[in-house]
Design a protein around this motif. Structure first.
Motif, PDB file in Angstrom:
ATOM      1  N   ARG A 194       0.608  -1.064  -0.085  1.00 62.02           N
ATOM      2  CA  ARG A 194      -0.089  -0.039   0.040  1.00 62.02           C
ATOM      3  C   ARG A 194       1.004   1.178  -0.045  1.00 62.02           C
ATOM      4  N   SER A 195       0.482   1.900  -0.784  1.00 58.87           N
ATOM      5  CA  SER A 195       1.092   3.496  -0.784  1.00 58.87           C
ATOM      6  C   SER A 195       0.517   4.624  -0.364  1.00 58.87           C
ATOM      7  N   ALA A 196       0.713   5.621   0.195  1.00 63.60           N
ATOM      8  CA  ALA A 196      -0.141   6.681   0.681  1.00 63.60           C
ATOM      9  C   ALA A 196      -0.242   7.617  -0.667  1.00 63.60           C
ATOM     10  N   LYS A 197       0.576   7.564  -1.425  1.00 58.22           N
ATOM     11  CA  LYS A 197       0.203   8.319  -2.700  1.00 58.22           C
ATOM     12  C   LYS A 197       0.204   7.362  -3.919  1.00 58.22           C
ATOM     13  N   PRO A 198      -0.800   7.627  -4.888  1.00 56.76           N
ATOM     14  CA  PRO A 198      -0.759   6.755  -5.828  1.00 56.76           C
ATOM     15  C   PRO A 198       0.599   6.955  -6.937  1.00 56.76           C
ATOM     16  N   LEU A 199       0.865   5.477  -7.315  1.00 56.46           N
ATOM     17  CA  LEU A 199       1.996   5.137  -8.138  1.00 56.46           C
ATOM     18  C   LEU A 199       1.914   5.095  -9.543  1.00 56.46           C
ATOM     19  N   ALA A 200       2.530   5.689 -10.219  1.00 56.03           N
ATOM     20  CA  ALA A 200       2.547   5.244 -11.728  1.00 56.03           C
ATOM     21  C   ALA A 200       3.442   4.212 -12.068  1.00 56.03           C
ATOM     22  N   GLY A 201       3.201   3.295 -13.338  1.00 60.74           N
ATOM     23  CA  GLY A 201       4.343   2.220 -13.604  1.00 60.74           C
ATOM     24  C   GLY A 201       3.724   1.058 -13.104  1.00 60.74           C
ATOM     25  N   VAL A 202       2.746   0.943 -12.079  1.00 60.75           N
ATOM     26  CA  VAL A 202       2.592  -0.485 -11.656  1.00 60.75           C
ATOM     27  C   VAL A 202       1.331  -1.126 -12.538  1.00 60.75           C
ATOM     28  N   LYS A 203       1.593  -2.056 -13.232  1.00 61.23           N
ATOM     29  CA  LYS A 203       0.825  -2.630 -14.131  1.00 61.23           C
ATOM     30  C   LYS A 203       0.996  -4.086 -13.756  1.00 61.23           C
ATOM     31  N   MET A 204      -0.227  -4.838 -14.469  1.00 63.23           N
ATOM     32  CA  MET A 204      -0.517  -6.218 -13.883  1.00 63.23           C
ATOM     33  C   MET A 204       1.007  -7.228 -14.314  1.00 63.23           C
ATOM     34  N   MET A 205       1.594  -7.573 -13.467  1.00 60.24           N
ATOM     35  CA  MET A 205       2.678  -8.565 -13.623  1.00 60.24           C
ATOM     36  C   MET A 205       3.907  -7.807 -14.203  1.00 60.24           C
ATOM     37  N   ALA A 206       3.839  -6.513 -13.876  1.00 60.88           N
ATOM     38  CA  ALA A 206       5.219  -5.755 -14.053  1.00 60.88           C
ATOM     39  C   ALA A 206       6.162  -6.178 -12.971  1.00 60.88           C
ATOM     40  N   PRO A 207       7.395  -6.461 -13.503  1.00 59.57           N
ATOM     41  CA  PRO A 207       8.523  -6.603 -12.325  1.00 59.57           C
ATOM     42  C   PRO A 207       8.982  -5.456 -11.790  1.00 59.57           C
ATOM     43  N   LEU A 208       8.973  -5.450 -10.503  1.00 55.77           N
ATOM     44  CA  LEU A 208       9.293  -4.105  -9.671  1.00 55.77           C
ATOM     45  C   LEU A 208      10.256  -4.439  -8.474  1.00 55.77           C
ATOM     46  N   TRP A 209      10.868  -3.392  -8.150  1.00 58.25           N
ATOM     47  CA  TRP A 209      11.429  -3.410  -6.928  1.00 58.25           C
ATOM     48  C   TRP A 209      10.772  -2.399  -5.963  1.00 58.25           C
ATOM     49  N   VAL A 210      10.326  -2.917  -4.775  1.00 53.29           N
ATOM     50  CA  VAL A 210       9.418  -2.194  -3.913  1.00 53.29           C
ATOM     51  C   VAL A 210       9.928  -2.073  -2.552  1.00 53.29           C
ATOM     52  N   SER A 211      10.292  -0.899  -2.124  1.00 54.78           N
ATOM     53  CA  SER A 211      10.814  -0.461  -0.862  1.00 54.78           C
ATOM     54  C   SER A 211       9.962  -0.048   0.209  1.00 54.78           C
ATOM     55  N   GLY A 212      10.022  -0.265   1.429  1.00 56.03           N
ATOM     56  CA  GLY A 212       9.379   0.301   2.427  1.00 56.03           C
ATOM     57  C   GLY A 212       9.284  -0.714   3.748  1.00 56.03           C
ATOM     58  N   THR A 213       8.306  -0.593   4.667  1.00 55.27           N
ATOM     59  CA  THR A 213       8.359  -1.228   5.910  1.00 55.27           C
ATOM     60  C   THR A 213       7.322  -2.264   5.962  1.00 55.27           C
ATOM     61  N   PHE A 214       7.742  -3.504   6.251  1.00 60.92           N
ATOM     62  CA  PHE A 214       7.117  -4.762   6.355  1.00 60.92           C
ATOM     63  C   PHE A 214       6.148  -4.885   7.497  1.00 60.92           C
ATOM     64  N   LYS A 215       5.073  -5.384   7.564  1.00 63.74           N
ATOM     65  CA  LYS A 215       4.359  -5.726   8.936  1.00 63.74           C
ATOM     66  C   LYS A 215       3.859  -7.063   8.631  1.00 63.74           C
ATOM     67  N   VAL A 216       3.778  -7.821   9.680  1.00 63.38           N
ATOM     68  CA  VAL A 216       3.033  -9.139   9.508  1.00 63.38           C
ATOM     69  C   VAL A 216       1.657  -8.844   9.631  1.00 63.38           C
TER      70      VAL A 216
END
Length: 173
Positions: free
Chosen positions: A124-146
């Motif tokens: 989840r992102s606080a601001k909408p993101l461009a470039g996130v398409k179906m099955m697009a390979p990405l690096w995603v950085s942030g804070t993990f929560k169980v």
């Protein structure tokens, strides 16, 4: 003088790398040590079952329950990191996405059954993101929560509060 400058550059590069707020997390790290999803199925010879066999259907349902209940790795709770995966947008406004699933391999969650919960991340992102398409390979950085979350594509065992998304580029060998 040149040696001192070169040494200073190396030390600066090492300091920048050490200060990276998002160390890489591999998908294997999301699976707690000792979790064996196949343990309950060791006595079943699947090669002797037909698809229409009620025992095969029962085993498939049991496997789905086992994967939906897959445990998360507690040491990741609250940890910053970056992980490479494939995106499945959940919420789109125009060409931007604020929620998506991140999965370890192409086609996961589109085909059945979805991966275990500990291999699905609800990002989840606080601001909408461009470039996130179906099955697009990405690096995603942030804070993990169980945190478990049921989605139309599968049960996610983790939540990732997104700080940064970047296209995945295969490392040069």
């Amino acid at each position: 003088m040149r040696k001192a400058f070169f040494l200073a550059c190396l030390l600066a590069a090492a300091a920048l790398q050490a200060a990276e707020p998002w160390p890489e997390i591999k998908w294997e790290a999301l699976v707690p040590k000792g979790w064996d999803p196949a343990a309950k199925f060791k006595g079943i010879d699947f090669s002797k079952l037909q698809d229409s066999d009620p025992r095969a259907m029962e085993a498939l349902e049991a496997l789905k329950r086992e994967w939906d209940d897959a445990p998360a790795e507690p040491s990741l709770d609250g940890r910053k990191g970056r992980i490479a995966g494939f995106a499945l947008p959940l919420e789109r406004v125009g060409d931007k996405v604020s929620e998506f699933l991140l999965v370890p391999y192409f086609g996961a969650c589109i085909h059945s059954p979805p991966p275990p919960a500990n291999q699905i991340i609800h990002a989840r992102s606080a601001k909408p993101l461009a470039g996130v398409k179906m099955m697009a390979p990405l690096w995603v950085s942030g804070t993990f929560k169980v945190q478990r979350n049921e989605t139309p594509w599968g049960v996610a065992g983790y939540r990732l509060e997104v700080d940064k998304v970047a296209p995945y580029v295969e490392p040069k060998k």
